[in-house]
Design a protein around this motif. Structure first.
Motif, mmCIF file in Angstrom:
data_model
loop_
_atom_site.group_PDB
_atom_site.id
_atom_site.type_symbol
_atom_site.label_atom_id
_atom_site.label_comp_id
_atom_site.label_asym_id
_atom_site.label_seq_id
_atom_site.Cartn_x
_atom_site.Cartn_y
_atom_site.Cartn_z
ATOM 1 N N VAL A 1 33.938 14.016 94.903
ATOM 2 C CA VAL A 1 32.793 14.397 95.749
ATOM 3 C C VAL A 1 31.596 13.504 95.427
ATOM 4 C CG1 VAL A 1 31.059 16.207 96.141
ATOM 5 C CG2 VAL A 1 33.503 16.796 96.123
ATOM 6 N N GLU B 1 28.649 19.906 102.094
ATOM 7 C CA GLU B 1 27.491 20.737 101.699
ATOM 8 C C GLU B 1 26.532 19.925 100.825
ATOM 9 O OE1 GLU B 1 30.241 24.764 101.343
ATOM 10 O OE2 GLU B 1 29.137 24.059 99.588
ATOM 11 N N PHE B 2 27.117 19.220 99.890
ATOM 12 C CA PHE B 2 26.331 18.400 98.964
ATOM 13 C C PHE B 2 25.533 17.340 99.734
ATOM 14 C CE2 PHE B 2 26.496 14.962 95.516
ATOM 15 C CZ PHE B 2 25.501 15.531 94.747
ATOM 16 N N GLU B 3 26.208 16.689 100.683
ATOM 17 C CA GLU B 3 25.557 15.673 101.517
ATOM 18 C C GLU B 3 24.385 16.247 102.283
ATOM 19 O OE1 GLU B 3 25.986 12.142 102.450
ATOM 20 O OE2 GLU B 3 26.529 12.576 100.394
ATOM 21 N N LEU C 1 32.972 20.839 99.998
ATOM 22 C CA LEU C 1 31.931 20.719 98.978
ATOM 23 C C LEU C 1 31.116 19.439 99.206
ATOM 24 C CD1 LEU C 1 30.676 21.750 96.302
ATOM 25 C CD2 LEU C 1 32.383 20.387 95.090
ATOM 26 N N LEU C 2 31.812 18.363 99.536
ATOM 27 C CA LEU C 2 31.132 17.093 99.785
ATOM 28 C C LEU C 2 30.144 17.217 100.947
ATOM 29 C CD1 LEU C 2 30.728 14.026 99.425
ATOM 30 C CD2 LEU C 2 32.808 13.648 100.749
ATOM 31 N N ARG D 1 26.683 25.675 92.446
ATOM 32 C CA ARG D 1 27.626 25.416 93.533
ATOM 33 C C ARG D 1 28.910 24.749 93.006
ATOM 34 N NH1 ARG D 1 26.441 24.492 98.988
ATOM 35 N NH2 ARG D 1 24.262 23.991 98.619
ATOM 36 N N GLU E 1 22.569 18.716 101.642
ATOM 37 C CA GLU E 1 21.457 18.984 100.759
ATOM 38 C C GLU E 1 20.733 17.696 100.389
ATOM 39 O OE1 GLU E 1 22.392 22.551 98.343
ATOM 40 O OE2 GLU E 1 22.033 21.077 96.752
ATOM 41 N N LEU E 2 21.503 16.654 100.047
ATOM 42 C CA LEU E 2 20.879 15.369 99.696
ATOM 43 C C LEU E 2 20.065 14.831 100.862
ATOM 44 C CD1 LEU E 2 23.834 13.530 97.854
ATOM 45 C CD2 LEU E 2 21.848 14.610 96.807
#
Lengths: 431, 639
Positions: free
Chosen positions: B628, A210-212, A207-208, B607, A214-215
């Motif tokens: 996260v 994917e989040f990164e 998840l981290l 998400r 995107e950022l």
């Protein structure tokens, strides 16, 4: 468009984000850029640098002065070369060792001399210089390696170390080439195990990432890209089988015993395991050499575990066929005063700081063994033949490691830098 | 490798260069050409050597040329000696040849008329200070003009959440607490950004934060590793900032101070300019003074004339002479003080104040150099009194442009991640500012506002340039956009800011360092450093100066943030949010607001909700969400 030569890593990442450059699909574009050795076919060399922090007395180790030579020296395996009696095992391996007896480095302030022996320069507050280990990480390291390319091991503290160890910084090479410190070889790399179970950790890490991603897509920055690369490396490291290199208990008891039951011995064993696993540069610091009260007894105490540990390292590397590819360097920040004549509290031999004539040694890595380079006078206070300064010493290391120390790097501000100055010359007699 | 990519890039970009080379060339000597000469030529044709009598450091000197005549014929590269020598690689004589790309630039510059920079703007120190809103307009006029000339679009205005987090971090070094964020995002007040800026500047945190940044800088420039009565020194500085004392007065008080450290905390400043053993050294002081407060690299001139600018060795030692009698006793600690060793009897009138260049690495050792202001006169000093007050007065004088410009540049960089001049300590003809007029105008404003930091900060924070989003828009993702401030740059949180941010985000009073069970606590000995300073020590490399755009964290730091128990248990924030939020989505928003000071976007909400739904235990799932968020760039950067 600004001066095009001034394009730096940050600009490059922007350009890649902008589609000017094809972005690497693996997300490793940025770290890759900082390596120059892609496509190399032969196994690059590795280096284990042993730093005797505090100022190692040459008189009580590898250069016994003539006037007191009769009582406490021993003959080495090479005719005409004597060591101090504390080092019988290394003396027996003198055939593999190249001694540099004419170290002449000019600086006797601990932190400054320490920095110079690592970076080549006296710290000046303006430019931050990388250490030879950071340069090796950049030039010999493998971009996608799971293990770090430069590891610094705290090899023990035995006496007065005169301040903190030199902390190498990657400076213009970028954070990718920072050293990874190991405070205790028996415990290995800290924080390597997750505080929680594997599955939720893996889920969170995914998840981290994917989040990164995107950022990063909306706000690209070099700092962000570096952070994401670090996160990926850290997770990769946690999952890697290669982390077994840090597990000394996998080593048979006979080997462990040979290196000895000391932090220094364990550090050298760990260093060998890391070399085997492909880490190109390992520094082991043994602090405590600032022997103002006299070096005689304290060197004797340290030699008891140093001598077997370093001798075992040489034997072990040879046995595994790694010796010719692995440079062992034993160095310090300076040596110690040669004579009683010095003033103040430095009244005993080897008590004060001395940078005009001291000793280092090299072994393995293609260095010619059984050699003594340079000579000192009978008192041990002056170099009478072949002085070696800091830059030449580091150039010699680079030469052995096949590192081009004149290669130009760009700082972020577009200032061209080379690791060593144009005047640096390797000591050719060592090869 | 970097180089190779840079060259490859040129193939793509060289078309631009060729196309723009022509009568209206934008290339200027100072901005584009001097950096090349700096890298390749000035070693032999600069301040130290002027082989063949050729000096390439300034536009004027270049046109004059050396023994063989002018180096450049504007418009005619093939008649220009500089071009001919470099084109054929006759120069430089070393292996360090000029690259093809730079050769093209040099040729284009000569073809375009071999221009130098335009004339500097007139300075008016007699005018009153402007309103902050007007200064903000002036900032935007200059920034926008440069952007439109470069045809680079500016990013739009930031969201309230983006602005809130940014301005909190920039002014106070802290994250807004969840309640503050909610109130700010829920407000309909059109003036709330301006009001917030005022509120933050009036807070104690403002002074504390700026004091910490400044003492960090002194500490990072220092050659010794000690913290000299840091808490009191920092406290003194914080009070100077909070009370709105002029920056000139603060700097003057630091430089002119005499007395015991126990009485005057600012005497610590001299110890940060001492050698390894804590002994004050004039040359260390002058090296730091010039870089920090004058923005110039005078320290090169300690040993020889500056190779790339006009500074001479006498300029360096002329400043050092003001500190020639100064000493800082060190042992025992209660004797620490700054004092001057003055003659017991009144010296004869006209006694010269001078310093001897000491033996060592410097050239001209043994020469006496008279006290002289940089670029100024040799003042008549009273040899019977401290020379430092006159120096402090000169340094902070209204008409000392170096001081005002260096101060403004540094302050600007604190908010925008880069100065008009970069590096911040390298002003000079060789390194042209990106916005020369704006730099001068702000320096002028700083002076006429009596060196009021709050005034300048308020003006900066009110500008559109500062309030832009950090998100890219099409056309401003390019490297050239960055020095033009087309969007807000991302800044790396300092270790102190990171620690404080973690406390706010996790809603805990401190992040306790992990306990080593094998080690018994020592109750009698000195107490261990605070959790915050232990954290900072782990996260900051010694000897490196904080750089706002460069992340210096490596794998060991990331491993700590990922795997230490402190960061895996969600802190108090998860309990609080779970207790008040009604739905999964609300909980996620609550956590985003607490940790990142913004609600989740719809895509993020989806998400993260899907992630939570997949986990067995909601509590543990929310702990993961916090994990996260704090490990993301959304947290470790200020954007």
């Amino acid at each position: 468009m600004r001066n095009l030569e001034k394009l730096n890593r940050r600009d490059l990442v922007k350009l890649s984000a902008a589609g000017v450059m094809a972005a690497s699909s693996s997300g490793w574009l940025l770290p890759r850029l900082a390596y120059s050795n892609e496509g190399r076919t032969e196994r690059p060399k590795a280096c284990i640098m042993l730093h005797m922090q505090g100022g190692m007395s040459q008189h009580h180790t590898f250069t016994v002065p003539e006037y007191r030579a009769q009582n406490d020296q021993i003959q080495t395996a090479v005719a005409g070369v004597q060591f101090c009696e504390y080092f019988p095992q290394l003396a027996a391996r003198m055939g593999d060792i190249c001694l540099i007896r004419g170290m002449s480095t000019g600086n006797t302030v601990h932190e400054r001399a320490r920095a110079m022996m690592h970076t080549g320069y006296n710290p000046n507050g303006t430019v931050v210089y990388p250490s030879v280990g950071n340069i090796a990480s950049c030039e010999l390291g493998v971009a996608d390696a799971e293990l770090p390319n430069f590891v610094s091991i705290q090899g023990g503290s035995d006496g007065d170390g005169a301040g903190a160890p030199h902390r190498s910084v990657p400076a213009y090479l970028g954070p990718r080439h920072a050293t990874v410190p190991i405070n205790d070889p028996a415990r290995g790399l800290e924080n390597l195990r997750s505080a929680i179970a594997q599955r939720p950790f893996d889920d969170g890490a995914r998840l981290l990432d994917e989040f990164e991603t995107e950022l990063q897509s909306t706000r690209p920055s070099i700092a962000g890209a570096t952070h994401q690369a670090n996160l990926r490396r850290a997770v990769q490291l946690m999952r890697s089988d290669k982390m077994r290199a840090f597990e000394l208990e996998r080593e048979p008891a006979t080997i462990r015993n040979a290196y000895g039951n000391s932090q220094f011995g364990r550090s050298l064993l760990l260093a060998r395991r890391l070399v085997e696993a492909g880490v190109p540069f390992i520094e082991v610091t043994l602090a405590g050499w600032d022997d103002h009260g006299g070096a005689l007894r304290s060197v004797g105490r340290r030699a008891a575990y140093m001598d077997p540990a370093i001798a075992s390292l040489i034997d072990d590397l040879k046995q595994r066929g790694l010796f010719d590819n692995t440079l062992i360097v034993l160095m310090s920040e300076f040596g110690r005063t040669p004579h009683l004549a010095d003033s103040g509290y430095n009244q005993t031999l080897g008590a004060g700081h001395y940078a005009n004539a001291w000793t280092t040694f090299l072994a393995g890595g293609g260095v010619r063994g059984g050699r003594v380079i340079g000579r000192v006078d009978a008192r041990g206070g002056a170099v009478t033949d072949r002085p070696v300064n800091v830059q030449d010493f580091l150039a010699t290391m680079c030469h052995a490691l096949r590192i081009d120390y004149r290669k130009e790097y760009m700082t972020r501000e577009g200032r061209p830098m080379t690791f060593l100055t144009p005047s640096a010359r390797p000591v050719q007699e060592a090869f | 490798m970097i180089r190779r990519y840079a060259i490859a890039m040129l193939v793509v970009l060289s078309a631009t260069v060729t196309a723009s080379a022509g009568a209206d060339s934008w290339l200027s000597f100072e901005a584009e050409i001097l950096p090349i000469l700096n890298a390749h030529c000035l070693q032999c044709h600069g301040g130290v050597h002027q082989k063949n009598e050729l000096d390439l450091r300034t536009h004027a000197a270049l046109l004059i040329g050396g023994k063989s005549g002018t180096a450049v014929v504007p418009g005619k590269p093939d008649e220009s000696l500089l071009w001919k020598k470099i084109a054929r690689d006759e120069m430089p004589k070393t292996d360090n040849k000029v690259s093809e790309a730079n050769k093209k630039l040099i040729r284009a510059w000569i073809e375009g008329g071999a221009k130098g920079k335009s004339k500097a703007r007139e300075i008016n120190l007699a005018r009153p200070a402007m309103k902050p809103t007007d200064v903000a307009k002036l900032i935007d006029r200059e920034i926008d003009a440069r952007l439109s000339r470069a045809k680079i679009p500016a990013s739009p205005r930031s969201t309230d959440a983006e602005f809130l987090r940014r301005v909190y971090l920039d002014i106070t070094g802290k994250l807004p607490e969840a309640e503050v964020t909610k109130a700010f995002l829920g407000s309909a007040d059109a003036e709330q950004r301006a009001r917030l800026i005022d509120k933050l500047l009036a807070s104690e945190e403002y002074g504390r934060h700026f004091a910490e940044r400044w003492v960090n800088l002194f500490r990072q420039m220092s050659v010794n590793e000690s913290e000299w009565d840091r808490d009191r020194f920092q406290g003194w500085m914080a009070e100077q900032f909070s009370s709105g004392k002029g920056w000139d007065a603060t700097v003057r008080e630091m430089y002119a101070v005499s007395g015991f450290l126990a009485d005057k905390p600012q005497t610590a400043f001299y110890y940060y300019n001492a050698d390894m053993q804590g002994k004050f050294e004039p040359k260390i002081m002058v090296g730091n003074l010039s870089q920090v407060f004058l923005g110039v690299q005078l320290q090169c001139a300690e040993c020889h004339h500056h190779p790339f600018s006009n500074y001479k060795q006498n300029d360096f030692w002329g400043l050092a002479a003001f500190f020639s009698g100064t000493s800082t006793p060190n042992n025992p600690p209660n004797t620490r003080a700054v004092r001057d060793n003055l003659p017991k009897q009144a010296p004869k009138a006209g006694t010269q104040v001078a310093i001897t260049i000491p033996k060592g690495e410097a050239r001209n050792a043994g020469t006496r150099v008279r006290a002289k202001f940089l670029g100024g006169e040799e003042p008549n000093l009273d040899a019977g009194a401290s020379f430092r007050p006159p120096l402090a007065a000169w340094l902070t004088a209204k008409d000392n442009r170096l001081f005002a410009r260096a101060s403004v540049n540094r302050l600007w960089a604190q908010f925008f991640a880069r100065g008009f001049v970069n590096p911040l300590n390298d002003f000079g003809d060789h390194n042209a500012p990106s916005h020369p007029d704006l730099l001068d105008a702000l320096a002028e404003e700083f002076v006429v506002s009596r060196f009021d930091h709050k005034h300048l900060i308020r003006s900066i924070c009110l500008s559109d340039a500062y309030q832009r989003t950090s998100h890219i828009v099409k056309g401003n993702e390019k490297a050239e956009a960055e020095p033009l401030f087309a969007r807000m740059a991302s800044k790396v949180l300092t270790p102190e800011e990171l620690y404080d941010a973690l406390c706010v985000a996790l809603e805990v009073p401190e992040i306790a360092p992990p306990v080593n069970p094998k080690k018994k606590p020592n109750l009698k000995g000195p107490q261990p450093p605070s959790p915050r300073s232990q954290f900072v020590k782990f996260f900051r490399n010694p000897g490196e100066v904080d750089e706002p755009t460069e992340l210096k964290l490596g794998v060991p730091h990331v491993l700590k943030l990922m795997n230490e128990a402190n960061f895996n248990t969600g802190g108090k924030v998860v309990e609080r949010v779970m207790a008040s939020a009604k739905t999964l989505e609300e909980t996620i928003d609550g956590l985003f607001i607490a940790v990142l000071a913004r609600p989740a976007t719809p895509a993020e909400r989806e998400r993260f909700a899907a992630f939570v739904a997949r986990q067995a235990s909601p509590r543990e799932a929310y702990d993961r969400v916090v994990w996260v968020l704090i490990n993301s760039t959304g947290f470790v950067l200020n954007h």
